[in-house]
Design an enzyme around this catalytic site. Structure first.
Site, mmCIF file in Angstrom:
data_model
loop_
_atom_site.group_PDB
_atom_site.id
_atom_site.type_symbol
_atom_site.label_atom_id
_atom_site.label_comp_id
_atom_site.label_asym_id
_atom_site.label_seq_id
_atom_site.Cartn_x
_atom_site.Cartn_y
_atom_site.Cartn_z
ATOM 1 N N GLN A 148 0.823 -1.200 0.000
ATOM 2 C CA GLN A 148 0.000 0.000 0.000
ATOM 3 C C GLN A 148 0.866 1.262 0.000
ATOM 4 O O GLN A 148 0.549 2.246 -0.657
ATOM 5 C CB GLN A 148 -0.927 0.003 1.223
ATOM 6 C CG GLN A 148 -1.755 1.260 1.407
ATOM 7 C CD GLN A 148 -2.772 1.464 0.296
ATOM 8 O OE1 GLN A 148 -3.208 0.501 -0.337
ATOM 9 N NE2 GLN A 148 -3.143 2.715 0.056
ATOM 10 N N GLU A 149 1.971 1.202 0.731
ATOM 11 C CA GLU A 149 2.823 2.382 0.851
ATOM 12 C C GLU A 149 3.682 2.626 -0.387
ATOM 13 O O GLU A 149 3.806 3.753 -0.849
ATOM 14 C CB GLU A 149 3.740 2.232 2.076
ATOM 15 C CG GLU A 149 3.051 2.383 3.404
ATOM 16 C CD GLU A 149 2.755 3.821 3.761
ATOM 17 O OE1 GLU A 149 2.132 4.050 4.799
ATOM 18 O OE2 GLU A 149 3.146 4.732 3.001
#
Length: 474
Positions: free
Chosen positions: A302-303
């Site tokens: 996600q990051e």
């Protein structure tokens, strides 16, 4: 909402007046701070993961540093309040998405900073408006005293039936939300402001550009000397000439500043291609912190999409997208080293979990810690405070999740210690990580092909407005 000071200095010449002569600039140096009035919005000033941020805040912060003084920020106003503070002398300058309008009484404006393009946005499902004629039957909202009002007034010269509703009590994110939920049919906001928020409002669409671009500028009192204004103009000219102004604009507006909502199909494809090379590192961090390695892998995807060299426009870097401050606290001296980043990010998440009150049960405390990883512990505390005020359970993720989007609405965030935050982004952030974690858990339990995992089916505040009808036109 109080003031904030930044002590950044440099050694550039401070003097812009004759010895012994009183001036606005001399007074600022005597008191040793520059007083800024602004708005708590995603395009001007807000608290990000690394502290105060925003395009105009960053620009004024650099100006204050050049002057060799601290910066005091009052962010508790709308456009009208900012202009009033400048006129009265309470503010040395106003930087709040203000349009250069020489007819504004009591105000002098700086050099142009950037273009502002008014844009019509509308609710999906309506017939797409493509011209001013299409707006005549719609309920339209706009911020009072903004350049978007000027665009509407200009449009009404040729379309006298055009009617809209003005408000000085809301902000752009409020208008977009009202379009999304049907309280308004359309709104006129600046194109760059919509670009920053559109991912949070999938039911709102671009319409068309309304009129010619306007000009963003800083506001100064017109009843004083020109020493501060002249110095600001030279600063803006220099920032433009050396390319720093263009770099700042690209940093804040040259991309869609939101958490990318990546489909499960792409995630599974990336898992097959790239996850194996990082699995051992996630396992090592998991053994040290007690987290499921698949959760850490989901956070990292996600990051950064598992890119060790990933860098955001705000300067967070690496597989776990650590800020400089967080990296230093976790003992990470090289944020683009994947082993250090994964280890540091896992330990930081553990720290966030442990900082939460003991009364918060699992797994709620994990989801809240993830939200804090995204927007900061202060904003999470604000959401929990809102939950408590509403008679909900601040220890329940379900209840706190319902409050997080309110951090984007001025009527709520103006009552909170930490102000505006992209609360909807935090909700999407946690939701995405949980989904990625579930997929990884399934994959590790099954030898099936990845494709069957994809299901394509999954993927009144009217009193706040003043209706501006033709007979009410100024």
């Amino acid at each position: 909402m109080g003031s904030l000071a930044t002590p950044e200095r440099n050694l550039l010449p401070r003097f812009d007046w004759l010895p012994g002569q009183s001036s606005t600039l001399a007074a600022i140096h005597t008191r040793d701070f520059l007083q800024l009035y602004t708005r708590n919005t995603p395009t001007t000033y807000y608290e990000g993961r690394q502290g105060p941020t925003g395009f105009e805040y960053e620009l004024v912060r650099r100006f204050a540093s050049e002057l060799g003084v601290s910066l005091a920020v009052d962010r508790s106003h709308h456009i009208e309040g900012v202009l009033d503070a400048v006129r009265s002398g309470a503010a040395d300058l106003g930087a709040a998405g203000l349009v250069l309008d020489p007819l504004t009484p009591g105000i002098r404006y700086s050099r142009p900073i950037m273009s502002l393009q008014p844009m019509v946005i509308y609710r999906r499902g309506l017939h797409p408006p493509t011209s001013v004629e299409d707006l005549e039957e719609l309920k339209i909202g706009v911020l009072a005293n903004s350049g978007n009002v000027l665009a509407l007034r200009n449009a009404r010269r040729d379309h006298p039936k055009l009617v809209w509703r003005e408000t000085h009590k809301l902000e752009n994110t409020d208008l977009i939300a009202m379009v999304a939920n049907g309280q308004l049919d359309a709104a006129v906001i600046y194109a760059h402001a919509f670009k920053l928020s559109r991912i949070f409002f999938p039911g709102v669409e671009n319409g068309f550009k309304l009129g010619q671009p306007l000009t963003l500028a800083w506001a100064f009192p017109d009843n004083g000397d020109l020493s501060l204004l002249n110095r600001a103009n030279r600063f803006i000219d220099r920032m433009r000439a050396n390319g720093e102004l263009a770099r700042l604009k690209r940093r804040y507006f040259g991309h869609d500043d939101y958490l990318e909502y990546v489909g499960a199909r792409r995630f599974i494809s990336q898992t097959r291609k790239h996850l194996d090379k990082w699995t051992d590192d996630f396992l090592a961090a998991a053994r040290k912190t007690g987290f499921d390695w698949k959760l850490l892998a989901a956070i990292s995807y996600q990051e950064s999409h598992w890119n060790p060299r990933a860098t955001s426009p705000t300067g967070v870097r690496g597989m776990m997208m650590l800020t400089r401050t967080t990296a230093a606290r976790m003992g990470v001296d090289n944020r683009i080293n994947p082993v250090q980043s994964i280890d540091g990010g896992a330990r930081y998440l553990k720290e966030l979990v442990e900082r939460l009150p003991d009364d918060i049960p699992s797994p709620d405390r994990l989801w809240m810690a993830l939200a804090a990883y995204n927007i900061g512990m202060g904003h999470l505390a604000d959401a929990r405070l809102l939950a408590d005020r509403q008679g909900l359970d601040p220890d329940s993720w379900e209840d706190v999740r319902e409050m997080l989007p309110r951090l984007q609405e001025s009527r709520w965030y103006q009552t909170l210690p930490h102000g505006f935050a992209r609360g909807k982004g935090a909700v999407y952030y946690v939701r995405n990580i949980r989904r990625y974690h579930e997929i990884l858990s399934y994959v590790t339990r099954s030898q099936r092909q990845f494709s069957p995992l994809i299901d394509n089916r999954t993927a009144s505040r009217s009193s706040l407005f003043n209706v501006v009808a033709p007979d009410a036109a100024p």
